[in-house]
Design an enzyme around this catalytic site. Structure first.
Site, PDB file in Angstrom:
ATOM      1  N   ASP A  96      90.330  17.813  49.707  1.00 22.76           N
ATOM      2  CA  ASP A  96      88.573  17.490  50.364  1.00 22.76           C
ATOM      3  C   ASP A  96      88.561  15.871  49.914  1.00 22.76           C
ATOM      4  O   ASP A  96      89.441  15.304  49.245  1.00 22.76           O
ATOM      5  CB  ASP A  96      88.122  18.274  49.300  1.00 22.76           C
ATOM      6  CG  ASP A  96      88.596  18.484  48.027  1.00 22.76           C
ATOM      7  OD1 ASP A  96      89.132  17.394  47.510  1.00 22.76           O
ATOM      8  OD2 ASP A  96      88.439  19.510  47.518  1.00 22.76           O
ATOM      9  N   HIS A 147      85.849  28.047  42.448  1.00 20.93           N
ATOM     10  CA  HIS A 147      85.802  27.544  43.781  1.00 20.93           C
ATOM     11  C   HIS A 147      87.292  26.783  43.820  1.00 20.93           C
ATOM     12  O   HIS A 147      87.746  26.607  42.512  1.00 20.93           O
ATOM     13  CB  HIS A 147      84.693  26.291  44.034  1.00 20.93           C
ATOM     14  CG  HIS A 147      84.754  25.206  43.267  1.00 20.93           C
ATOM     15  ND1 HIS A 147      83.722  24.824  42.467  1.00 20.93           N
ATOM     16  CD2 HIS A 147      85.785  24.348  43.521  1.00 20.93           C
ATOM     17  CE1 HIS A 147      84.115  23.600  41.632  1.00 20.93           C
ATOM     18  NE2 HIS A 147      85.269  23.116  42.602  1.00 20.93           N
ATOM     19  N   ASN A 199      83.430  27.807  38.575  1.00 19.83           N
ATOM     20  CA  ASN A 199      82.714  28.899  39.146  1.00 19.83           C
ATOM     21  C   ASN A 199      83.700  29.811  40.081  1.00 19.83           C
ATOM     22  O   ASN A 199      83.427  30.567  40.982  1.00 19.83           O
ATOM     23  CB  ASN A 199      81.636  28.517  39.764  1.00 19.83           C
ATOM     24  CG  ASN A 199      81.879  27.542  40.913  1.00 19.83           C
ATOM     25  OD1 ASN A 199      83.044  27.093  41.175  1.00 19.83           O
ATOM     26  ND2 ASN A 199      80.686  26.946  41.586  1.00 19.83           N
ATOM     27  N   GLU A 248      82.846  26.689  47.771  1.00 25.84           N
ATOM     28  CA  GLU A 248      81.973  27.240  46.641  1.00 25.84           C
ATOM     29  C   GLU A 248      81.736  28.970  46.886  1.00 25.84           C
ATOM     30  O   GLU A 248      81.738  29.312  47.970  1.00 25.84           O
ATOM     31  CB  GLU A 248      80.776  26.646  46.733  1.00 25.84           C
ATOM     32  CG  GLU A 248      80.843  25.107  46.307  1.00 25.84           C
ATOM     33  CD  GLU A 248      80.887  24.663  44.929  1.00 25.84           C
ATOM     34  OE1 GLU A 248      81.115  25.484  44.271  1.00 25.84           O
ATOM     35  OE2 GLU A 248      80.818  23.685  44.507  1.00 25.84           O
TER      36      GLU A 248
END
EC number: 3.5.99.6
Length: 256
Positions: A67, A138, A136, A143
């Site tokens: 990314d 991801h 979380n 996400e």
């Protein structure tokens, strides 16, 4: 799924580096999928050390990063281009033309996503994909959501991720709100995957990842579907794993 628990961050990082080195030794022209953030830094340090000791050669390796932040030029100190060159590429003999990182400053970000997918396909896919994990759940910047992207795409970052990444910026307001990220299908097409996690703040995400239940609200759970996935942890990240929740074909190993 194979879960390996090392005693601390340093031994986990060394094991990860040995896995990468083994891949390159067996296939010198390997395509590596690489991750950023705090967790892979120890692995990159070990790889640089191994290169300097003539134990590994990156000359034929191609790299593909997961990314990049939208809106940051390659020379921005918080871009993932800058991160990769500072923490790995400047210290090894990888060829510049073999380095692939999404261009977060591209005028047409959608075209950049399509071109990045094509570059992976031209290389005939990723041999070994290194992943980190967010608190979380991801991976990359995929996400938690009702629906997840299949291919490389522009994504919105959650407040939780923006808050977590704000430690790398002068303030939370400077953290980009969007990023270009490999999609879940692109990640899962890799021949082998190694996910790294360290510290108590990742323990809950790891517990959910290996629980046997798959949910797009914890994107990392989709890794359970991959036939060659290794999850490499330190003891703190593994502290909430309940062996009874693991599937029957899961290999769980605690290293002394």
């Amino acid at each position: 799924m194979r879960i390996i628990v090392e005693k601390d961050y340093q031994t986990m990082s060394k094991k990860a580096a040995l896995m990468v080195a083994s891949q390159i030794t067996l296939k010198p022209d390997s395509n590596l999928g690489l991750a950023t953030g705090g967790t892979p830094l120890g692995m990159y340090d070990k790889l640089i050390e191994m290169y300097r000791d003539d134990e590994i050669d990156f000359n034929e390796v191609q790299s593909f990063n997961l990314d990049e932040y939208c809106g940051l030029k390659a020379d921005h100190p918080n871009s993932y281009h800058h991160y990769m060159y500072q923490n790995l590429f400047n210290e090894i003999n990888i060829q510049k033309e073999n380095i692939h990182i999404p261009d977060g400053a591209a005028e047409d970000s959608q075209q950049e996503c399509r071109d990045y997918e094509k570059s992976i396909k031209r290389a005939r896919g990723i041999d070994l994909q290194i992943l980190g994990i967010g608190s979380n759940g991801h991976i990359g910047f995929n996400e938690p959501a009702e629906n997840l992207n299949v291919a490389t795409e522009v994504v919105d970052l959650t407040e939780e991720t923006i808050e977590a990444n704000s430690r790398y910026f002068d303030s939370k307001d400077e953290v980009p709100k969007k990023a270009i990220s490999m999609g879940m299908a692109t990640i899962l097409k890799a021949d082998r995957i190694v996910l790294l996690a360290s510290g108590k703040n990742k323990a809950e995400a790891i517990k959910k990842t290996v629980s046997g239940k798959i949910s797009t609200q914890v994107p990392a759970t989709l890794l359970q579907t991959h036939p060659e996935i290794t999850i490499l942890l330190d003891q703190e990240a593994a502290s909430l794993i309940n062996k009874e929740d693991l599937s029957a074909d899961c290999h769980f190993e605690i290293c002394e």
